[in-house]
Design a protein around this motif. Structure first.
Motif, PDB file in Angstrom:
ATOM      1  N   TYR A 189       0.814  -1.219   0.000  1.00  0.00           N
ATOM      2  CA  TYR A 189       0.000   0.000   0.000  1.00  0.00           C
ATOM      3  C   TYR A 189       0.846   1.268   0.000  1.00  0.00           C
ATOM      4  O   TYR A 189       0.370   2.351  -0.318  1.00  0.00           O
ATOM      5  N   GLN A 190       2.126   1.136   0.358  1.00  0.00           N
ATOM      6  CA  GLN A 190       3.009   2.301   0.398  1.00  0.00           C
ATOM      7  C   GLN A 190       3.682   2.575  -0.937  1.00  0.00           C
ATOM      8  O   GLN A 190       4.347   3.587  -1.101  1.00  0.00           O
ATOM      9  N   HIS A 191       3.535   1.677  -1.886  1.00  0.00           N
ATOM     10  CA  HIS A 191       4.232   1.811  -3.160  1.00  0.00           C
ATOM     11  C   HIS A 191       3.238   1.854  -4.315  1.00  0.00           C
ATOM     12  O   HIS A 191       2.319   1.031  -4.379  1.00  0.00           O
ATOM     13  N   LYS A 192       3.445   2.792  -5.194  1.00  0.00           N
ATOM     14  CA  LYS A 192       2.591   2.911  -6.376  1.00  0.00           C
ATOM     15  C   LYS A 192       3.040   1.905  -7.443  1.00  0.00           C
ATOM     16  O   LYS A 192       4.207   1.585  -7.552  1.00  0.00           O
ATOM     17  N   GLY A 193       2.087   1.457  -8.217  1.00  0.00           N
ATOM     18  CA  GLY A 193       2.415   0.654  -9.382  1.00  0.00           C
ATOM     19  C   GLY A 193       2.491  -0.839  -9.162  1.00  0.00           C
ATOM     20  O   GLY A 193       2.765  -1.585 -10.107  1.00  0.00           O
ATOM     21  N   THR A 194       2.256  -1.314  -7.939  1.00  0.00           N
ATOM     22  CA  THR A 194       2.355  -2.756  -7.699  1.00  0.00           C
ATOM     23  C   THR A 194       1.304  -3.515  -8.506  1.00  0.00           C
ATOM     24  O   THR A 194       1.602  -4.528  -9.145  1.00  0.00           O
ATOM     25  N   ALA A 195       0.071  -3.009  -8.477  1.00  0.00           N
ATOM     26  CA  ALA A 195      -1.007  -3.682  -9.217  1.00  0.00           C
ATOM     27  C   ALA A 195      -0.713  -3.673 -10.717  1.00  0.00           C
ATOM     28  O   ALA A 195      -0.923  -4.675 -11.409  1.00  0.00           O
ATOM     29  N   SER A 196      -0.203  -2.550 -11.223  1.00  0.00           N
ATOM     30  CA  SER A 196       0.067  -2.468 -12.658  1.00  0.00           C
ATOM     31  C   SER A 196       1.158  -3.449 -13.057  1.00  0.00           C
ATOM     32  O   SER A 196       1.087  -4.093 -14.112  1.00  0.00           O
ATOM     33  N   ARG A 197       2.177  -3.605 -12.222  1.00  0.00           N
ATOM     34  CA  ARG A 197       3.250  -4.558 -12.520  1.00  0.00           C
ATOM     35  C   ARG A 197       2.718  -5.993 -12.480  1.00  0.00           C
ATOM     36  O   ARG A 197       3.108  -6.834 -13.291  1.00  0.00           O
ATOM     37  N   PHE A 198       1.848  -6.258 -11.527  1.00  0.00           N
ATOM     38  CA  PHE A 198       1.266  -7.590 -11.390  1.00  0.00           C
ATOM     39  C   PHE A 198       0.460  -7.952 -12.640  1.00  0.00           C
ATOM     40  O   PHE A 198       0.667  -9.007 -13.258  1.00  0.00           O
ATOM     41  N   PHE A 199      -0.433  -7.052 -13.051  1.00  0.00           N
ATOM     42  CA  PHE A 199      -1.276  -7.358 -14.196  1.00  0.00           C
ATOM     43  C   PHE A 199      -0.509  -7.263 -15.515  1.00  0.00           C
ATOM     44  O   PHE A 199      -0.838  -7.962 -16.482  1.00  0.00           O
ATOM     45  N   ALA A 200       0.529  -6.426 -15.547  1.00  0.00           N
ATOM     46  CA  ALA A 200       1.375  -6.392 -16.738  1.00  0.00           C
ATOM     47  C   ALA A 200       2.108  -7.710 -16.913  1.00  0.00           C
ATOM     48  O   ALA A 200       2.279  -8.202 -18.036  1.00  0.00           O
ATOM     49  N   ALA A 201       2.547  -8.298 -15.797  1.00  0.00           N
ATOM     50  CA  ALA A 201       3.224  -9.596 -15.864  1.00  0.00           C
ATOM     51  C   ALA A 201       2.268 -10.672 -16.372  1.00  0.00           C
ATOM     52  O   ALA A 201       2.633 -11.508 -17.200  1.00  0.00           O
ATOM     53  N   LEU A 202       1.026 -10.649 -15.887  1.00  0.00           N
ATOM     54  CA  LEU A 202       0.041 -11.622 -16.360  1.00  0.00           C
ATOM     55  C   LEU A 202      -0.227 -11.437 -17.852  1.00  0.00           C
ATOM     56  O   LEU A 202      -0.360 -12.411 -18.602  1.00  0.00           O
ATOM     57  N   ALA A 203      -0.282 -10.170 -18.277  1.00  0.00           N
ATOM     58  CA  ALA A 203      -0.491  -9.908 -19.695  1.00  0.00           C
ATOM     59  C   ALA A 203       0.686 -10.407 -20.520  1.00  0.00           C
ATOM     60  O   ALA A 203       0.513 -10.994 -21.593  1.00  0.00           O
ATOM     61  N   HIS A 204       1.892 -10.184 -20.009  1.00  0.00           N
ATOM     62  CA  HIS A 204       3.081 -10.656 -20.731  1.00  0.00           C
ATOM     63  C   HIS A 204       3.080 -12.170 -20.852  1.00  0.00           C
ATOM     64  O   HIS A 204       3.523 -12.724 -21.867  1.00  0.00           O
ATOM     65  N   ALA A 205       2.567 -12.853 -19.843  1.00  0.00           N
ATOM     66  CA  ALA A 205       2.490 -14.315 -19.878  1.00  0.00           C
ATOM     67  C   ALA A 205       1.363 -14.805 -20.778  1.00  0.00           C
ATOM     68  O   ALA A 205       1.249 -16.009 -21.021  1.00  0.00           O
ATOM     69  N   GLY A 206       0.540 -13.870 -21.292  1.00  0.00           N
ATOM     70  CA  GLY A 206      -0.588 -14.261 -22.119  1.00  0.00           C
ATOM     71  C   GLY A 206      -1.691 -14.928 -21.329  1.00  0.00           C
ATOM     72  O   GLY A 206      -2.455 -15.731 -21.863  1.00  0.00           O
ATOM     73  N   VAL A 207      -1.791 -14.580 -20.048  1.00  0.00           N
ATOM     74  CA  VAL A 207      -2.787 -15.192 -19.160  1.00  0.00           C
ATOM     75  C   VAL A 207      -3.998 -14.267 -19.054  1.00  0.00           C
ATOM     76  O   VAL A 207      -3.869 -13.108 -18.656  1.00  0.00           O
ATOM     77  N   ASN A 208      -5.154 -14.775 -19.404  1.00  0.00           N
ATOM     78  CA  ASN A 208      -6.380 -13.988 -19.343  1.00  0.00           C
ATOM     79  C   ASN A 208      -6.896 -13.923 -17.905  1.00  0.00           C
ATOM     80  O   ASN A 208      -7.026 -14.945 -17.233  1.00  0.00           O
ATOM     81  N   VAL A 209      -7.162 -12.714 -17.428  1.00  0.00           N
ATOM     82  CA  VAL A 209      -7.677 -12.512 -16.069  1.00  0.00           C
ATOM     83  C   VAL A 209      -9.198 -12.560 -16.103  1.00  0.00           C
ATOM     84  O   VAL A 209      -9.841 -11.766 -16.791  1.00  0.00           O
ATOM     85  N   ILE A 210      -9.770 -13.485 -15.354  1.00  0.00           N
ATOM     86  CA  ILE A 210     -11.221 -13.676 -15.352  1.00  0.00           C
ATOM     87  C   ILE A 210     -11.897 -12.794 -14.307  1.00  0.00           C
ATOM     88  O   ILE A 210     -12.980 -12.275 -14.517  1.00  0.00           O
ATOM     89  N   ALA A 211     -11.257 -12.628 -13.150  1.00  0.00           N
ATOM     90  CA  ALA A 211     -11.811 -11.775 -12.093  1.00  0.00           C
ATOM     91  C   ALA A 211     -10.660 -11.240 -11.255  1.00  0.00           C
ATOM     92  O   ALA A 211      -9.572 -11.821 -11.225  1.00  0.00           O
ATOM     93  N   ILE A 212     -10.912 -10.129 -10.575  1.00  0.00           N
ATOM     94  CA  ILE A 212      -9.898  -9.448  -9.771  1.00  0.00           C
ATOM     95  C   ILE A 212     -10.483  -9.152  -8.397  1.00  0.00           C
ATOM     96  O   ILE A 212     -11.657  -8.802  -8.269  1.00  0.00           O
ATOM     97  N   ALA A 213      -9.641  -9.263  -7.361  1.00  0.00           N
ATOM     98  CA  ALA A 213     -10.059  -8.880  -6.013  1.00  0.00           C
ATOM     99  C   ALA A 213      -8.866  -8.268  -5.288  1.00  0.00           C
ATOM    100  O   ALA A 213      -7.742  -8.749  -5.411  1.00  0.00           O
ATOM    101  N   GLN A 214      -9.120  -7.193  -4.551  1.00  0.00           N
ATOM    102  CA  GLN A 214      -8.060  -6.549  -3.762  1.00  0.00           C
ATOM    103  C   GLN A 214      -8.658  -6.125  -2.437  1.00  0.00           C
ATOM    104  O   GLN A 214      -9.741  -5.534  -2.396  1.00  0.00           O
ATOM    105  N   ASP A 215      -7.937  -6.439  -1.340  1.00  0.00           N
ATOM    106  CA  ASP A 215      -8.477  -6.032  -0.048  1.00  0.00           C
ATOM    107  C   ASP A 215      -8.308  -4.531   0.136  1.00  0.00           C
ATOM    108  O   ASP A 215      -7.454  -3.890  -0.483  1.00  0.00           O
ATOM    109  N   ALA A 216      -9.143  -3.959   0.985  1.00  0.00           N
ATOM    110  CA  ALA A 216      -9.182  -2.508   1.139  1.00  0.00           C
ATOM    111  C   ALA A 216      -7.867  -1.937   1.644  1.00  0.00           C
ATOM    112  O   ALA A 216      -7.505  -0.805   1.335  1.00  0.00           O
ATOM    113  N   SER A 217      -7.124  -2.715   2.419  1.00  0.00           N
ATOM    114  CA  SER A 217      -5.856  -2.230   2.974  1.00  0.00           C
ATOM    115  C   SER A 217      -4.691  -2.452   2.016  1.00  0.00           C
ATOM    116  O   SER A 217      -3.550  -2.111   2.334  1.00  0.00           O
ATOM    117  N   GLU A 218      -4.977  -3.034   0.851  1.00  0.00           N
ATOM    118  CA  GLU A 218      -3.971  -3.242  -0.196  1.00  0.00           C
ATOM    119  C   GLU A 218      -2.821  -4.136   0.266  1.00  0.00           C
ATOM    120  O   GLU A 218      -1.685  -3.964  -0.150  1.00  0.00           O
TER     121      GLU A 218
END
Length: 827
Positions: free
Chosen positions: A415-444
Motif C-alpha cells: 500500500y506504500q508503493h505505487k504501481g504494484t497492481a500495474s506490474r502484477f497485471f502487466a506480468a500476467l499480460a506478458h504471460a498471455g494469461v487472461n484474467v477472469i476476475a480481480i479482487a483486492q483487499d481494502a488495505s492493499e
C-alpha cells in the motif's frame, strides 16, 4: 516457554522419530522449562483412517452392503496395524528391551481398542461421530506412545497431555480459545515434557471432535496461547515459507520474516505451510510462529510475528488451484436491496467457504469463488434460493465456471508503493494469461486474480520473474545455421558469462536448420551444438515449437530467424500467436503484401510480443530504430537516399579497383557479404525490399511492385534461382558492365547502387556520382543513408557504417535480442 509441533513428514520413519526426540531433548536442556510438544500422525496415516471411517459409514448412507464396507474398514485397520507395527519394530534397535516392550504393550492396547470400535460399527451398520473421531485420531495417539519411548531412551521424562481435557471445539471446527485457556489453567501438570496428540479436542457435549484440515497445527497454536508460550515452532520437511511455490519457481527464495497478516493471506490463497486458523490465535496474543525443518534443524526457518523488518513491496506469490467461480447476475439485481446478503447468507448456511468475491460496480452481478469440490452444492443452493427471481427472469440461472485458479501477490508494504497492481497485471499480460476476475483487499495487503488452471504455472513463473527477479531472462531459439547463424551463436557463447554478471540470463534453448531441430529448456551447451544438432531426431515445426515453449513455461521465448527463407518467414504468425517474440534478419515477411505487414504488426501488439527486425535494412546499423524514434517524436520523412546493400557497396567499390563484376561478386560471396544466391543482390530485389520497408516504416502504404527497380544485371540473369548457376552465367555480362564503369570513370565519376524515396515513390537504380556527391567516398562494404525530415533539414540525418558480413549482421540480431526483456517489461 515454547510449543513445538512436528508434522507427519517429520515422523515418517523410526529414524525420524529418534531425530525428533533428540531435538526435543536439546530444547529441554536449553530452555528453563521443558517444551510442550504436539505430534501429528505419521505421514499418510490420518488419510487412511479417515477413509476407514467413510467406508464404515457408506452402508448406512447409500444402502450398500454394510458387510462390504465393514470389511473395507477392517482392511484399513489391518493396514494401520502393519504400518504402526513396522515403525515400532524399526525402532527396536534404537530402544532398550524394557522401553520397547512398554511401547509394544501400549500399541497392542491401542489396536485392540480400535478393533473393538470397528466391530461395534459392524454391528450398528454405521460409524457414530464420536467413534469416527476416535478412529481418525489413532495416528496421533500412536505418535505420542512411540515418541515417549524414544524420549525415555534418552532419559527424558515425558507425559501425555490429553487435548480433550482442555481444548473446547465449537461450530465449524473452531476452538473457543478463551474457555480452553481457563480449562488449561485448571489442570495440574508436572514439570516435564508434555506430548499432546494434535488434530482434536472436545465439544460442548463432551464428545471428541476433530479440528479439520491442518488440525494439529491449530492444536499447537491453541496450546501456545494456553501456556502463554513465547513462540510456537511448526516443524515440517521444508526450510520455511518460500516467496513462491518451489515446485513451480526454480530457485524460490526463503522468506525469513513475515507478518501475521502476510501469513494469513498466503495460507488463505494456497500456501501449504500454514492454515489461517493456526495463525489467528497466535496473532491475537502476539506469539511468534517459526517454521522449521526437522531434517535440517540448523536452517534459520521462517518467523511470523508482528515485527516488520522487510522493506520488500511484494513479499510472496501464492496460488490456489481447483477453484470454481459462481456468477449471480441479471438486470433485475440492480437496485435490489439485500441481494448480496441473500447470496452470502445461503452460502454460509450451506457451510461453503468463499475464497474470493468480485462485484460489478453497476450491481449487475456478484461473482464468488469456492473450492471445486463445493461448486455443485453452491450452484444448487443458490438456484433454490433465487428460484422465484430466476423464474421471473430478473436474474439469470446461476452460472458456474470450473477449472480455475487464484494467483495472489501479498505484502504489507504494497500500500506504500505505487504501481504494484500495474506490474502484477502487466506480468500476467506478458504471460498471455487472461484474467477472469480481480479482487483486492481494502488495505492493499494482497491483490488476487482468477485465471484458468492450465495457465497458473505460467502466471506464477512470469510474475515471479517480473516482481522478484533482478535478473533478466531471455530464452532464444535460433533458426538457420549458415554464416550469420554460426556467427550469432559464437557471439552469444562469448558473451554469456559477461551478461550473467550484468544480471542477464541468456539461454539458447533451441537451434534448427533445414533438416534438424535441437531443444533443451535448460539451455544448450554452445561448445557442442553442431554434434548435438546432427544427431537430433526431429525437424522444425512452428506449432510444435510454440507448444513446447509454453509447456516448458519459458519466461521470454524468442525465435531468431537467421535465414532468408520464405517458408520460415511464413511461420511468424504462429510464433507470435504462440507467445514467442520474433527477431529476424529475414526481410521476406516485412516486404510481403502491405496487408500482411499490417496484420503481422497488429498481431505482435495484440499478443504483446516483440517483433524486431533492425537488420532488415542496415545489418548492424541502427536504421529502423532511429526512424521509428523520429516518428515517435512527431517527425516525418520527407526524402531519403542511400546505399542499402553492403554487398553491392563492396562489389561496386571492387570494380573501380580493377575487378570484373563476376570477380567482385565472387569475392563478396566468399566474404559472406551477399545473400546465399547473389542473384538477389544483383537483381536489386534485396535493396528494393529494404527501401520498401523504410517507406512502410515512414508511413507509406506501398507494395513491392510499386518500387521502380533497375537491376544491376539483365532480367535473364537476375531470375536464375540457383546460386551456382548464377555464378557460372554472370561472367557473360562482365564486358557490358565494364563499359558502364569505363564511361563513369571517364567522367570522373563512380557507380553506386542507390535507393531513394521521393514524393512517396521508391526507386532503386545504378547512379554515376561525382566527387561532390555524399555517396562518392563510401568505402567498400559501407552503407550510407541520408534522411531528410521535418526536423533534419536542410542537412539530412546521416547514418554510415559497414552493413555487410555475417559478424555485423549477427551483432545487429544480438542487439535486438538484448532489447527483448527491457521492452517486455514496459507492458
Amino acid at each position: 516457554m515454547k510449543v513445538m509441533k512436528f508434522g507427519g513428514s517429520s515422523l515418517a520413519s523410526a529414524e525420524r522419530f529418534a531425530s525428533v526426540a533428540h531435538l526435543i531433548v536439546a530444547e529441554r536442556d536449553r530452555l528453563q522449562g521443558p517444551p510442550y510438544v504436539v505430534l501429528s500422525a505419521p505421514a499418510g496415516v490420518t488419510n487412511e483412517l479417515c477413509q476407514m471411517v467413510t467406508a464404515l459409514n457408506e452402508g448406512a448412507v447409500d444402502g450398500t452392503d454394510s458387510a462390504t464396507n465393514t470389511n473395507a474398514g477392517i482392511n484399513t485397520l489391518h493396514s494401520f496395524q502393519q504400518r504402526t507395527s513396522q515403525l515400532l519394530n524399526d525402532s527396536k534397535p534404537l530402544l532398550s528391551d524394557a522401553v520397547w516392550m512398554v511401547a509394544e504393550n501400549q500399541l497392542k492396547s491401542l489396536l485392540n481398542d480400535l478393533s473393538d470400535k470397528v466391530k461395534g460399527c459392524q454391528l450398528l451398520g454405521s460409524c457414530p461421530a464420536p467413534v469416527a473421531t476416535a478412529l481418525s485420531v489413532a495416528g496421533e495417539q500412536f505418535s505420542v506412545l512411540l515418541m515417549q519411548a524414544h524420549l525415555s531412551q534418552l532419559g527424558c521424562e515425558s507425559a501425555k497431555l490429553n487435548p480433550a481435557d482442555f481444548i473446547l471445539v465449537g461450530d465449524q471446527d473452531l476452538v473457543d480459545v478463551s474457555e480452553s485457556s481457563v480449562r488449561f489453567d485448571a489442570l495440574s501438570l508436572a514439570p516435564m515434557v508434555h506430548l499432546m496428540p494434535g488434530f482434536y479436542g472436545e465439544d460442548q457435549q463432551g464428545q471428541l471432535h476433530t479440528l479439520g484440515r491442518n488440525g494439529s497445527d491449530y492444536s499447537a497454536a491453541v496450546l501456545a496461547v494456553c501456556t502463554h508460550a513465547e513462540s510456537c515452532e511448526i516443524w515440517t520437511d521444508v526450510n520455511g515459507i518460500y516467496h513462491a511455490d518451489p515446485r513451480i519457481v526454480e530457485g524460490a527464495q526463503l522468506i525469513e520474516h513475515l507478518s501475521f497478516r502476510e501469513a494469513i493471506d498466503l495460507s488463505y490463497f494456497g500456501a501449504k505451510v500454514l492454515h489461517p486458523n493456526t495463525v489467528l490465535p497466535l496473532a491475537q496474543q502476539n506469539i511468534c510462529c517459526v517454521i522449521k525443518n526437522s531434517q535440517n534443524p540448523e536452517a534459520k526457518g521462517s518467523m511470523i510475528s508482528n515485527n516488520r523488518t522487510s522493506k520488500k513491496t511484494v513479499k510472496a506469490i501464492s496460488n490456489l488451484s481447483d477453484v470454481s467461480m459462481i456468477n449471480v447476475s441479471g438486470a433485475g439485481m440492480k437496485g435490489m436491496v439485500g441481494m448480496a446478503a441473500r447470496v452470502f447468507d445461503v452460502i454460509s448456511q450451506a457451510q461453503i467457504s468463499v475464497v474470493l468475491i468480485s462485484q460489478t460496480s453497476s450491481e449487475y452481478g456478484i461473482s464468488l469463488c469456492v473450492s471445486g469440490a463445493q461448486a455443485e452444492q453452491a450452484v444448487d443452493v443458490l438456484n433454490r434460493c433465487f428460484e422465484l427471481e430466476i423464474g421471473l427472469q430478473l436474474i439469470k440461472p446461476i452460472q458456474c465456471q470450473n477449472h480455475l485458479s487464484v494467483i495472489s501477490v501479498v505484502g504489507d508494504s504494497m500500500y506504500q508503493h505505487k504501481g504494484t497492481a500495474s506490474r502484477f497485471f502487466a506480468a500476467l499480460a506478458h504471460a498471455g494469461v487472461n484474467v477472469i476476475a480481480i479482487a483486492q483487499d481494502a488495505s492493499e495487503h494482497s491483490i488476487s486474480a482468477v485465471v484458468r488452471s492450465e495457465r497458473i504455472e505460467d502466471a506464477v513463473i512470469v510474475c515471479d520473474h517480473y516482481l522478484f527477479s533482478k535478473q533478466a531472462r531471455v530464452d532464444a531459439f535460433l533458426i538457420g545455421c549458415g554464416t550469420v547463424g554460426q556467427a550469432l551463436i559464437g557471439q552469444i557463447k562469448k558473451q554469456q558469462a559477461w551478461l550473467k554478471k550484468k544480471q542477464i540470463d541468456l539461454r539458447v534453448v533451441g537451434i534448427a536448420n533445414s533438416k534438424k531441430q535441437l531443444l533443451s529448456e535448460q539451455g544448450l551447451d554452445l561448445s557442442q551444438w553442431q554434434q548435438q544438432l546432427d544427431s537430433a531426431p526431429a525437424s522444425l515445426n512452428a506449432q510444435a515449437l510454440a507448444d513446447w515453449a509454453q509447456d516448458q513455461h519459458l519466461i521470454n521465448p524468442v525465435v531468431i530467424d537467421c535465414t532468408s527463407s520464405e517458408s520460415v518467414s511464413q511461420d511468424y504468425e504462429t510464433y507470435l500467436a504462440g507467445g514467442l517474440h520474433v527477431v529476424t534478419a529475414n526481410k521476406k515477411a516485412n516486404t510481403d503484401s502491405m496487408s500482411r505487414y499490417v496484420a503481422l504488426h497488429q498481431l505482435a501488439a495484440e499478443k504483446q510480443k516483440q517483433f524486431l527486425y533492425e537488420t532488415n535494412v542496415g545489418a548492424g546499423l541502427p536504421v529502423i530504430n532511429n526512424l521509428q524514434n523520429l516518428r515517435r517524436a512527431g517527425d516525418e520523412l520527407l526524402q531519403f537516399e542511400g546505399i542499402l546493400s553492403g554487398a553491392l557497396s563492396y562489389i561496386f567499390g571492387a570494380i573501380h579497383q580493377g575487378m570484373s563484376l563476376s570477380e567482385a561478386t565472387a569475392k563478396a560471396k566468399s566474404l559472406g557479404y551477399t545473400e546465399p544466391n547473389p542473384a538477389e543482390d544483383l537483381s536489386g530485389l534485396d535493396v528494393a525490399r529494404k527501401v520498401l520497408l523504410m517507406a512502410r516504416e515512414a508511413g507509406l502504404s506501398l507494395e513491392l511492385s510499386d518500387v521502380v527497380l533497375d537491376a544491376v544485371v539483365p532480367d535473364d540473369l537476375a531470375q536464375i534461382s540457383e546460386a551456382d548457376a548464377f555464378m557460372q552465367a554472370l561472367p557473360s555480362y562482365d564486358d557490358a558492365f565494364s563499359e558502364k564503369v569505363k564511361q563513369a570513370e571517364a567522367n570522373n565519376q563512380v557507380l553506386r547502387y542507390v535507393a531513394s524515396i521521393t514524393d512517396g515513390q521508391c526507386r532503386v537504380a545504378i547512379q554515376a556520382v561525382d566527387s561532390d556527391h555524399p555517396l562518392y567516398d563510401i568505402q567498400a562494404g559501407e552503407n550510407a543513408l541520408a534522411m531528410l525530415t521535418e526536423y533534419y533539414q536542410p542537412k539530412p540525418f546521416v547514418i554510415r557504417g559497414y552493413g555487410a558480413g555475417a559478424e555485423v549482421t549477427a551483432a545487429g540480431l544480438f542487439g535486438d535480442l538484448m532489447r527483448i526483456d527491457t521492452l517486455s517489461r514496459e507492458y
